[in-house]
Design an enzyme around this catalytic site. Structure first.
Site, PDB file in Angstrom:
ATOM      1  N   GLY A  30      46.152  52.684  35.257  1.00  0.00           N
ATOM      2  CA  GLY A  30      45.521  53.868  34.700  1.00  0.00           C
ATOM      3  C   GLY A  30      45.254  54.908  35.769  1.00  0.00           C
ATOM      4  O   GLY A  30      45.442  56.110  35.550  1.00  0.00           O
ATOM      5  N   PHE A  32      42.607  52.201  30.060  1.00  0.00           N
ATOM      6  CA  PHE A  32      41.812  50.982  29.943  1.00  0.00           C
ATOM      7  C   PHE A  32      41.140  50.709  31.289  1.00  0.00           C
ATOM      8  O   PHE A  32      41.809  50.621  32.318  1.00  0.00           O
ATOM      9  CB  PHE A  32      42.689  49.779  29.599  1.00  0.00           C
ATOM     10  CG  PHE A  32      43.318  49.790  28.235  1.00  0.00           C
ATOM     11  CD1 PHE A  32      42.934  50.696  27.263  1.00  0.00           C
ATOM     12  CD2 PHE A  32      44.318  48.872  27.918  1.00  0.00           C
ATOM     13  CE1 PHE A  32      43.533  50.689  26.005  1.00  0.00           C
ATOM     14  CE2 PHE A  32      44.902  48.855  26.668  1.00  0.00           C
ATOM     15  CZ  PHE A  32      44.526  49.766  25.703  1.00  0.00           C
ATOM     16  N   TYR A  91      46.339  50.680  32.394  1.00  0.00           N
ATOM     17  CA  TYR A  91      45.275  49.674  32.488  1.00  0.00           C
ATOM     18  C   TYR A  91      44.915  49.473  33.965  1.00  0.00           C
ATOM     19  O   TYR A  91      45.761  49.176  34.783  1.00  0.00           O
ATOM     20  CB  TYR A  91      45.791  48.374  31.868  1.00  0.00           C
ATOM     21  CG  TYR A  91      44.783  47.266  31.640  1.00  0.00           C
ATOM     22  CD1 TYR A  91      43.475  47.307  32.111  1.00  0.00           C
ATOM     23  CD2 TYR A  91      45.157  46.130  30.915  1.00  0.00           C
ATOM     24  CE1 TYR A  91      42.582  46.281  31.881  1.00  0.00           C
ATOM     25  CE2 TYR A  91      44.268  45.095  30.674  1.00  0.00           C
ATOM     26  CZ  TYR A  91      42.980  45.172  31.162  1.00  0.00           C
ATOM     27  OH  TYR A  91      42.101  44.140  30.935  1.00  0.00           O
ATOM     28  N   CYS A  92      43.641  49.692  34.314  1.00  0.00           N
ATOM     29  CA  CYS A  92      43.123  49.450  35.660  1.00  0.00           C
ATOM     30  C   CYS A  92      43.870  50.311  36.691  1.00  0.00           C
ATOM     31  O   CYS A  92      43.964  51.517  36.538  1.00  0.00           O
ATOM     32  CB  CYS A  92      43.187  47.965  35.992  1.00  0.00           C
ATOM     33  SG  CYS A  92      42.307  47.501  37.502  1.00  0.00           S
ATOM     34  N   ILE A  93      44.459  49.703  37.717  1.00  0.00           N
ATOM     35  CA  ILE A  93      45.151  50.483  38.741  1.00  0.00           C
ATOM     36  C   ILE A  93      46.314  51.276  38.128  1.00  0.00           C
ATOM     37  O   ILE A  93      46.672  52.353  38.611  1.00  0.00           O
ATOM     38  CB  ILE A  93      45.651  49.571  39.885  1.00  0.00           C
ATOM     39  CG1 ILE A  93      46.205  50.399  41.034  1.00  0.00           C
ATOM     40  CG2 ILE A  93      46.678  48.579  39.380  1.00  0.00           C
ATOM     41  CD1 ILE A  93      46.641  49.568  42.233  1.00  0.00           C
TER      42      ILE A  93
END
Length: 595
Positions: free
Chosen positions: A334, A358, A330-332
């Site tokens: 990811g 994500f 998720y985000c960083i």
């Protein structure tokens, strides 16, 4: 409000009592401000170079095309002067009415008094004329590079929003009305809220968005049942208790971002993605990252890969006896998952069966709204700050993200709290938003320089863990979920990054809403829909134009995708094993430490 209440006389004793309270609160205010941190000028705003470029471009334009500047000025003067004359005519005719208002709807000016009261309407319309004139002047300014112009537009908008009459007591009718109705009690309550926030944040001006006493992590949020089954200096590994008799063989690991805490995915049962996943029959593990201090100064992206991702996968395989796992970033997290997958490919490690991303950026060629803070003036300031302290204090990241939505996350909450005297709401999402974390010094600089500024991952040039990593190395099945109005990870950039991955099996889902609401979107709410299109050979605009819109959450669609890659069903697994005893109940200890 009843007639009796409206006509009730002012209570002098109550006013006197409130004045005494204000004196005490003022002393606390001064004491709190004395502890305020000294923030380097480089972290307070863009460098003077940006303003110098803007001034030079403006003067050059004025010399080469004076008619354009004159036209802008005449348009502005004409509107403001006409409005002034219209207002004077209304008064001359004995009408205490506002002139025609064509400014349109604006949530900041929701009170009817902004439209009906001649004084407040005059202030509002003059502000809107000025805002429009400044915005147009900046937008139509030639002679600036595109990145400089985008930054100038952003910071000009920040100044415009700051100067809104709603942000000042003397020109906010709702706040003044509330003060009269309460004999000044609302102002006393507001001052108390301000002092409390300053004391809570050691003199820093940070508005508490939610009632901090309304929630307890592990008490009424972050309550899905599970156990911490492994811990190292980087993370705690939580295995969640089964919610079904049978579970899919392939375990699932979620790597949340370490800029905030993982329980955004487990706020309450009704909107918990973690709980929902267990109810679909998956063996779920979630990484809860440590909140670093100065002792983590030398921890970089390589440490997150080796001691975080690879260590977590190793332990999950040992606990479940499976050779492969499915993973989510998720985000960083990811972005770092993409780095990890490239490294694993080069090492011949086939542990990952499929990967889900994500709101993830791997192509930083277009940084979106957050890009205004990713230039050298700010990044140089951050590098100097972390070099001195050993970590990037959560204050800076929290403030940066707040200014991306300043009206929603700074000004409106400040008005409600400090002018209206209202208590912060008991809102779990806003509570989580205020529960941010620090970042290690080395990791902060590597992420900002190598990824954000130099786009080294998309270029195939980033070197970590003694290897050169590239998106083309990623060949596992990929599913990416991006969010249409994401102000942190622009969806078109996310799409372009997935396009560059080497996998032949790619799925891209575009959810409505933003960075958080687009992800935390349970099917039961039937709120935000999503777009799908199997053709990822086209550019983002063409992809969206041809995409099919689907009502409701993307969660079931993703689960259907994941199910096909999760093997057969086995008897449900209880957390841990003989070599991985329970170390703590979920949500663990790291999530509540280092506050």
């Amino acid at each position: 409000m009843t007639t009796d209440e409206t006509d009730a006389p002012v209570d002098p004793s109550k006013l006197e009592e409130n004045l005494a309270k204000i004196e005490v609160l003022s002393q606390r205010l001064v004491a709190a401000l004395s502890h305020q941190r000294q923030v380097a000028p480089s972290l307070q705003g863009p460098s003077p170079e940006l303003y110098a470029k803007a001034a030079a471009a403006y003067w050059q334009e004025m010399m080469s095309n004076p008619s354009k500047i004159f036209e802008q000025q005449v348009s502005y003067w004409g509107k403001t002067l006409k409005h002034y004359i219209d207002s004077q005519q209304q008064l001359a005719q004995g009408k205490l009415e506002a002139p025609e208002d064509e400014s349109g709807p604006d949530p900041r000016f929701s009170s009817p008094l902004w439209r009906s009261h001649p004084y407040f309407n005059y202030i509002k319309q003059q502000y809107m004329f000025s805002s429009e004139a400044i915005g147009n002047a900046v937008q139509e300014l030639d002679g600036l590079e595109q990145d400089d112009k985008r930054r100038l537009e952003y910071f000009s908008k920040q100044i415009i929003d700051l100067m809104s009459p709603t942000n000042f007591l003397a020109t906010n009718p709702e706040a003044l009305e509330r003060a009269v109705e309460t004999d000044g009690q609302s102002l006393v309550d507001g001052l108390e809220n301000l002092v409390r926030d300053l004391e809570d944040h050691h003199g820093d001006f940070v508005v508490n968005l939610a009632d901090k006493d309304a929630f307890k992590v592990g008490g009424n949020i972050g309550t899905t049942e599970g156990e911490v089954v492994f811990r190292n200096r980087m993370f705690e590994l939580i295995q969640y208790a089964p919610a079904t008799d049978k579970q899919y063989a392939t375990p699932l690991i979620i790597f949340p971002p370490w800029i905030n805490k993982f329980y955004i995915l487990d706020l309450k049962p009704q909107n918990s993605l973690i709980k929902w996943i267990t109810e679909q029959g998956y063996t779920l593990f979630v990484v809860s990252w440590v909140n670093p201090d100065a002792g983590y100064a030398d921890v970089g992206m390589s440490n997150y890969i080796e001691e975080g991702y690879l260590a977590a996968m190793k332990e999950v395989k040992a606990i479940t006896g499976e050779k492969q796992v499915n993973v989510v970033g998720y985000c960083i997290a990811g972005t770092t998952l993409a780095l990890t997958l490239s490294l694993m490919k080069q090492r011949g490690d086939d542990t990952v069966k499929s990967a889900t991303f994500f709101t993830t950026l791997t192509d930083f060629s277009d940084q979106g709204e957050v890009g205004v803070f990713l230039t050298d003036d700010f990044v140089d300031g951050i590098e100097a700050e972390v070099t001195e302290r050993g970590y990037l204090d959560s204050f800076y990241m929290s403030r940066t993200f707040s200014f991306l939505r300043s009206n929603d996350l700074i000004y409106r909450p400040a008005i409600r709290s400090y002018m209206m005297g209202e208590a912060p709401p008991a809102f779990d999402l806003l509570y989580w938003n205020g529960d941010s974390t620090n970042l290690p010094a080395k990791m902060s600089v590597e992420y900002l320089r190598k990824l954000c500024q130099n786009d080294e991952l998309a270029k195939g040039e980033i070197e970590l863990c003694d290897a050169r990593l590239a998106l083309s190395d990623i060949d596992v099945p990929v599913c990416a979920i991006a969010c249409e109005t994401d102000h942190i990870a622009a969806w078109k950039s996310s799409y372009r990054g997935v396009q560059q991955m080497g996998s032949k099996d790619k799925t891209f889902i575009l959810s409505e809403s933003g960075h958080i609401a687009g992800i935390v979107n349970p099917p039961s709410k039937k709120k935000y829909g999503h777009y799908t299109n199997p053709d990822m050979t086209v550019d983002p605009d063409a992809w969206q134009a041809a995409a099919e819109f689907n009502e409701g959450s993307w969660w079931p669609r993703w689960e259907s995708w994941l199910r096909k890659r999760s093997g057969k069903k086995l008897d449900a697994r209880t957390p841990g094993d003989s070599s991985h005893p329970a170390l703590a109940k979920a949500p663990g200890t790291y999530v509540v430490s280092g506050k």
